[in-house]
Scaffold this motif. Structure first.
Motif, PDB file in Angstrom:
ATOM      1  N   GLY A  21      39.919  32.055  41.187  1.00 20.86           N
ATOM      2  CA  GLY A  21      40.982  33.065  41.099  1.00 20.86           C
ATOM      3  C   GLY A  21      42.144  32.695  40.201  1.00 20.86           C
ATOM      4  O   GLY A  21      41.983  32.027  39.185  1.00 20.86           O
ATOM      5  N   CYS A  22      43.326  33.114  40.632  1.00 23.35           N
ATOM      6  CA  CYS A  22      44.493  33.197  39.747  1.00 23.35           C
ATOM      7  C   CYS A  22      45.342  31.925  39.762  1.00 23.35           C
ATOM      8  O   CYS A  22      45.058  30.967  40.475  1.00 23.35           O
ATOM      9  CB  CYS A  22      45.350  34.373  40.180  1.00 23.35           C
ATOM     10  SG  CYS A  22      46.034  34.133  41.825  1.00 23.35           S
ATOM     11  N   GLN A  23      46.448  31.997  39.024  1.00 27.46           N
ATOM     12  CA  GLN A  23      47.382  30.863  38.943  1.00 27.46           C
ATOM     13  C   GLN A  23      48.029  30.525  40.282  1.00 27.46           C
ATOM     14  O   GLN A  23      48.365  29.390  40.547  1.00 27.46           O
ATOM     15  CB  GLN A  23      48.476  31.191  37.936  1.00 27.46           C
ATOM     16  CG  GLN A  23      48.228  30.498  36.620  1.00 27.46           C
ATOM     17  CD  GLN A  23      49.192  30.955  35.577  1.00 27.46           C
ATOM     18  OE1 GLN A  23      49.356  32.154  35.356  1.00 27.46           O
ATOM     19  NE2 GLN A  23      49.823  30.026  34.908  1.00 27.46           N
ATOM     20  N   ASN A  25      46.515  30.657  43.104  1.00 27.76           N
ATOM     21  CA  ASN A  25      45.547  29.822  43.805  1.00 27.76           C
ATOM     22  C   ASN A  25      45.500  28.415  43.218  1.00 27.76           C
ATOM     23  O   ASN A  25      45.348  27.438  43.951  1.00 27.76           O
ATOM     24  CB  ASN A  25      44.146  30.451  43.727  1.00 27.76           C
ATOM     25  CG  ASN A  25      43.778  31.142  45.026  1.00 27.76           C
ATOM     26  OD1 ASN A  25      44.659  31.448  45.820  1.00 27.76           O
ATOM     27  ND2 ASN A  25      42.502  31.375  45.235  1.00 27.76           N
ATOM     28  N   CYS A  58      39.001  33.348  46.292  1.00 29.03           N
ATOM     29  CA  CYS A  58      39.668  34.556  45.802  1.00 29.03           C
ATOM     30  C   CYS A  58      38.874  35.753  46.328  1.00 29.03           C
ATOM     31  O   CYS A  58      37.672  35.646  46.528  1.00 29.03           O
ATOM     32  CB  CYS A  58      39.642  34.536  44.278  1.00 29.03           C
ATOM     33  SG  CYS A  58      40.138  36.078  43.506  1.00 29.03           S
ATOM     34  N   GLN A 212      53.771  37.517  42.846  1.00 31.92           N
ATOM     35  CA  GLN A 212      52.944  38.696  42.521  1.00 31.92           C
ATOM     36  C   GLN A 212      53.780  39.700  41.752  1.00 31.92           C
ATOM     37  O   GLN A 212      53.260  40.434  40.926  1.00 31.92           O
ATOM     38  CB  GLN A 212      52.411  39.367  43.795  1.00 31.92           C
ATOM     39  CG  GLN A 212      51.621  38.440  44.704  1.00 31.92           C
ATOM     40  CD  GLN A 212      50.329  37.967  44.088  1.00 31.92           C
ATOM     41  OE1 GLN A 212      49.908  38.474  43.044  1.00 31.92           O
ATOM     42  NE2 GLN A 212      49.698  36.988  44.696  1.00 31.92           N
ATOM     43  N   THR A 245      54.132  37.469  37.738  1.00 29.34           N
ATOM     44  CA  THR A 245      53.892  38.632  36.900  1.00 29.34           C
ATOM     45  C   THR A 245      55.066  39.602  37.056  1.00 29.34           C
ATOM     46  O   THR A 245      55.676  39.683  38.110  1.00 29.34           O
ATOM     47  CB  THR A 245      52.573  39.313  37.345  1.00 29.34           C
ATOM     48  OG1 THR A 245      51.495  38.427  37.087  1.00 29.34           O
ATOM     49  CG2 THR A 245      52.329  40.599  36.632  1.00 29.34           C
ATOM     50  N   ASP A 312      47.596  43.674  31.313  1.00 32.89           N
ATOM     51  CA  ASP A 312      46.294  43.825  31.983  1.00 32.89           C
ATOM     52  C   ASP A 312      45.921  45.303  31.918  1.00 32.89           C
ATOM     53  O   ASP A 312      46.800  46.174  32.101  1.00 32.89           O
ATOM     54  CB  ASP A 312      46.382  43.464  33.472  1.00 32.89           C
ATOM     55  CG  ASP A 312      46.765  42.020  33.723  1.00 32.89           C
ATOM     56  OD1 ASP A 312      46.514  41.170  32.855  1.00 32.89           O
ATOM     57  OD2 ASP A 312      47.310  41.748  34.813  1.00 32.89           O
TER      58      ASP A 312
END
Ligand code: SF4
Length: 453
Positions: A21-23, A25, A58, A212, A245, A312
């Motif tokens: 998954g993402c940053q 995580n 994730c 987030q 983000t 995105d």
């Protein structure tokens, strides 16, 4: 009887973390590493060699969840070879009660299943497994409390991630995050400043502030995100600050002014647009229109002309017509993003969009994503050429993987730059003359070393 730490030390136990998954995580895995090292575990280079294996999962895409079940199932053989191995599964996927229970029941060889809100209790859970032979299932519901002081094992300098907030209140209709990460809660500004000062004192030069939706940061002392950025600039010794983000609906004029006014704040905003059609944006519950998004981009560029904008985009959202899709294409042409992460919509159980009518045929989705990527690639190839002949300040991050006589690092705007250099440059700011710009990477020559701020 040995304490947990004495037992782990005496047996020279090692851990291995696999992160999906993402940053967020990635950063959470740094905390898992910190917690395990605090009780004596040492890192293992490989999964096979580890006495403790952690899968940090994730669940943003449904097929990621299916893959995780497959990967966890594959650990059965390792466990049969060594019954003392501890296997733990945590992260977003196991924060969902149903998935967590299914995993716990399906794989009896898994010792620990825990949710994102239980992370800080990992040492106690390991103790229960190792010293008492128990299996542990721990999935707490939305926990508003922020755990400070968790030890963190980070990559070596110069880059570090710092969480400023957790959770999300936005409920975009395609997204599972608010259900697994809970409602927004912000860390106290003083704790963030302390952490960043500690990092600067330990040789880190750049921080990535994570949340987030960082724009809705709100500390208990009333500090909002623009004020937090200003305070990090003035009250810490860190040289560069990035953040992600940014939700477009919450990006304020004050934030734009702070970005424009502070050299330490990187001139890069990741601003997910997701779609160019008002109908689709509304169905996604994004909270802004196409026009508002374009006006925001205009305001950012007016104040910070050299800003790097990334985004995105999702194609094939339920009900997306060809006309809607063409609005996304035209928005791409209008904005000319420096880069875009593009996704084909896939249904995610538990979200509002999963039950929306108008599912788009797979062949149509494929066709749209190919057209979108083609357009974006063309834009990137044109826009990146503007860097040729310029001098960019680069923070050197490491040796290049393409050529061991080269180092690599990023510009203020986040562009990757490769140039001839030696290991001792890592952590330095260098002025680099850009000779060639190729798709996503710039190639240059070292000028004189330069200090930031
Ligand atoms: S802002 Fe929307 S897409 Fe981002 S985490 Fe929150 S709900 Fe998900």
């Amino acid at each position: 009887m040995l304490s947990l730490k004495e037992y782990i030390d005496a047996n020279h136990l090692k851990y291995y973390i696999k992160t999906y998954g993402c940053q967020m995580n990635d950063h959470e895995s740094e905390k898992i590493g910190g917690l395990l090292e605090s009780i004596g575990y040492r890192p293992s280079g490989t999964l096979d060699d580890a006495d403790m294996i952690v899968f940090n999962t994730c669940c943003v895409r449904e097929n990621a969840e299916q893959k995780t079940f497959g990967n966890v199932g594959a650990l059965k053989k390792l466990k049969e070879e060594n019954h003392d191995k501890i296997i733990a599964v945590c992260g977003c996927m196991t924060q969902q009660d149903e998935s967590a229970k299914r995993l716990f029941d399906m794989f009896p060889f898994v010792n620990i299943v825990m949710g994102t809100h239980n992370l800080h209790l990992l040492p106690q859970m390991v103790g229960q497994c190792l010293l008492e032979g128990k299996r542990v299932f721990a999935v707490a519901q939305d926990n508003q409390e922020i755990q400070e002081g968790i030890p963190i094992i980070r990559e070596t300098p110069p880059l570090a991630s710092v969480n400023i907030m957790y959770g999300c209140n936005n409920f975009c209709s395609y997204c599972i995050v608010p259900y697994v990460r809970g409602r927004e809660r912000s860390r106290e500004a003083a704790n963030i400043l302390d952490e960043i000062n500690g990092l600067a004192g330990n040789g880190y030069r750049e921080v990535m502030l994570l949340g987030q939706n960082v724009n809705s940061y709100h500390g208990v002392d009333g500090t909002d995100f623009p004020s937090l950025l200003s305070r990090i600039c003035s009250d810490t010794d860190i040289s560069r600050i990035r953040f992600m983000t940014s939700h477009p609906k919450d990006l304020s004029d004050r934030l734009i002014k702070v970005i424009a006014a502070n050299r330490k704040v990187c001139k890069h905003v990741h601003l997910p647009v997701q779609a160019g059609s008002d109908t689709v944006l509304q169905n996604m519950n994004r909270g802004y229109t196409r026009e508002q998004y374009l006006n925001l981009v205009g305001a950012i560029r007016d104040a910070v002309p050299d800003i790097v904008l990334t985004t995105d985009i999702i194609v094939g959202f339920p009900g997306e017509s060809e006309a809607d899709f063409m609005e996304t294409m035209s928005l791409l042409e209008a904005v000319r993003f420096d880069s875009a992460f593009t996704f084909v919509y896939s249904r995610r159980r538990g979200t509002k969009a999963a039950s929306m009518p108008g599912e788009i045929d797979d062949a149509v989705k494929r066709d749209r994503i190919v057209r979108l990527i083609d357009l974006q690639n063309g834009i990137v190839e044109e826009t990146i050429k503007k860097y040729e002949g310029t001098v960019q300040q680069v923070l050197v991050e490491g040796m290049s993987t393409r050529d061991r006589n080269h180092v690599c690092g990023r510009t203020d705007g986040g562009k990757m730059v490769n140039f001839s250099g030696v290991q001792s440059l890592i952590g330095d700011f260098c002025n680099v003359k850009i000779i060639q710009a190729k798709r996503t990477t710039l190639f240059g020559e070292l000028g004189e070393a330069g200090e930031k701020n």
